[in-house]
Scaffold this motif. Structure first.
Motif, PDB file in Angstrom:
ATOM      1  N   VAL A 131       1.364   8.336  14.329  1.00 35.52           N
ATOM      2  CA  VAL A 131       0.525   8.063  13.160  1.00 35.52           C
ATOM      3  C   VAL A 131       1.398   7.824  11.938  1.00 35.52           C
ATOM      4  N   GLY A 132       1.099   6.750  11.193  1.00 36.63           N
ATOM      5  CA  GLY A 132       1.863   6.449   9.981  1.00 36.63           C
ATOM      6  C   GLY A 132       1.115   5.480   9.093  1.00 36.63           C
ATOM      7  N   SER A 133       1.860   4.815   8.214  1.00 35.22           N
ATOM      8  CA  SER A 133       1.268   3.860   7.278  1.00 35.22           C
ATOM      9  C   SER A 133       2.075   2.571   7.264  1.00 35.22           C
ATOM     10  N   PRO A 134       1.484   1.450   7.701  1.00 35.04           N
ATOM     11  CA  PRO A 134       2.176   0.166   7.617  1.00 35.04           C
ATOM     12  C   PRO A 134       2.443  -0.195   6.154  1.00 35.04           C
ATOM     13  N   THR A 135       3.555  -0.869   5.897  1.00 32.24           N
ATOM     14  CA  THR A 135       3.928  -1.213   4.520  1.00 32.24           C
ATOM     15  C   THR A 135       4.358  -2.676   4.439  1.00 32.24           C
ATOM     16  N   TYR A 136       3.682  -3.424   3.581  1.00 35.80           N
ATOM     17  CA  TYR A 136       3.951  -4.850   3.375  1.00 35.80           C
ATOM     18  C   TYR A 136       5.075  -4.997   2.356  1.00 35.80           C
ATOM     19  N   THR A 137       6.115  -5.745   2.707  1.00 32.52           N
ATOM     20  CA  THR A 137       7.300  -5.872   1.848  1.00 32.52           C
ATOM     21  C   THR A 137       6.966  -6.379   0.442  1.00 32.52           C
ATOM     22  N   TYR A 138       5.973  -7.243   0.313  1.00 38.75           N
ATOM     23  CA  TYR A 138       5.600  -7.759  -1.009  1.00 38.75           C
ATOM     24  C   TYR A 138       5.123  -6.616  -1.911  1.00 38.75           C
ATOM     25  N   ASP A 139       4.271  -5.747  -1.369  1.00 41.98           N
ATOM     26  CA  ASP A 139       3.754  -4.619  -2.141  1.00 41.98           C
ATOM     27  C   ASP A 139       4.859  -3.618  -2.467  1.00 41.98           C
ATOM     28  N   LEU A 140       5.714  -3.334  -1.491  1.00 43.09           N
ATOM     29  CA  LEU A 140       6.828  -2.411  -1.702  1.00 43.09           C
ATOM     30  C   LEU A 140       7.807  -2.979  -2.726  1.00 43.09           C
TER      31      LEU A 140
END
Length: 280
Positions: free
Chosen positions: A179-188
């Motif tokens: 279980v985790g959280s996907p992260t979009y490079t644009y948002d990061l």
């Protein structure tokens, strides 16, 4: 403001370079222009560019290979970070170091706070944690940003792999017990650029908000992209890998809240935006 980005050929580095604008000048260096495992090269490059801040995205990220290549993982992730820290100190620049959810052991049942004890289980996680420790020991003006499950326009990632598999087969099995959280490079990337313009130094957790398993992430990818694929849940044990993965690596964003910064949008919204951009 001038920002120096290391690892500019990587997934996040390429995204950051693209986010430069009239008020933020971003200079990106890949390994061929800045080998940060060399202290002298770090000092020369940073002294020549004189950035206001360095965003250090360059890293050894081959998680499984690191198990049998620990010296190189530590040389890049720990010693490289020390070198950049020393170079940043000499010109008074801020340093933002990208770290990972792998610094935790994954045994928690609620999101990890920035100040929870770390306990990395893999060589990759241990080497990234070593980079954090060195930065905290000798850095003057620094941010440590831990993130998770990163994907974007550049390089290989889970979203691209799933979409490629949809053209090659009718069904796949994906782990349903991590279980985790996907992260979009644009948002990061946008968050990092906002962060380094502040003086709010410290440790941050930054990922797209909300949680899912890899199986649920895969389902969402196919649903949002309109691709047909049968997704079957499986366990981590059914797909043994050299390096252990944290079973639960959800990150609590308390530092973002406490410092009044803009949090990242929900992960499914980020995914939708990414798929839309990919289709343009």
């Amino acid at each position: 403001m001038t920002l120096l980005v290391t690892g500019a050929n990587g997934q996040l580095g390429q995204e950051l370079v693209r986010l430069g604008n009239d008020s933020v000048n971003i200079i990106g260096y890949g390994r061929e222009h800045l080998d940060f495992t060399s202290l002298s090269q770090c000092r020369e490059t940073v002294a020549a560019v004189r950035p206001d801040a360095i965003i250090h995205t360059g890293a050894y990220t081959a998680v499984d290979k690191a198990e049998s290549d620990s010296d190189e993982a530590y040389r890049v992730n720990a010693i490289g970070t020390r070198n950049l820290t020393l170079a940043a100190n000499e010109i008074g620049a801020k340093l933002c170091y990208l770290s990972t959810d792998y610094v935790f052991d994954g045994t928690a049942s609620q999101p990890y706070n920035e100040y929870d004890n770390t306990n990395p289980q893999s060589v990759y996680g241990k080497s990234k944690r070593a980079g954090e420790v060195l930065l905290q020991s000798i850095g003057h003006r620094y941010f440590i940003v831990r993130t998770s499950w990163v994907y974007g326009n550049y390089g290989n990632n889970f979203v691209k792999t799933m979409m490629k598999l949809a053209t090659e087969r009718d069904s796949i099995s994906v782990v349903h017990d991590q279980v985790g959280s996907p992260t979009y490079t644009y948002d990061l990337g946008r968050f990092l650029i906002e962060l380094v313009q502040t003086e709010a130094y410290g440790i941050y957790h930054a990922s797209n908000t909300g949680t899912c398993t890899w199986y649920e992430f895969a389902q969402a990818i196919f649903q949002e992209s309109g691709l047909s694929m049968q997704v079957e849940p499986c366990t981590t044990e059914q797909f043994p890998r050299p390096a252990p993965r944290p079973a639960y690596s959800v990150l609590d964003h308390s530092a973002i809240r406490q410092n009044g910064l803009q949090d990242l949008r929900p992960w499914r919204e980020g995914l939708r935006a990414f798929l839309k951009e990919m289709s343009i």
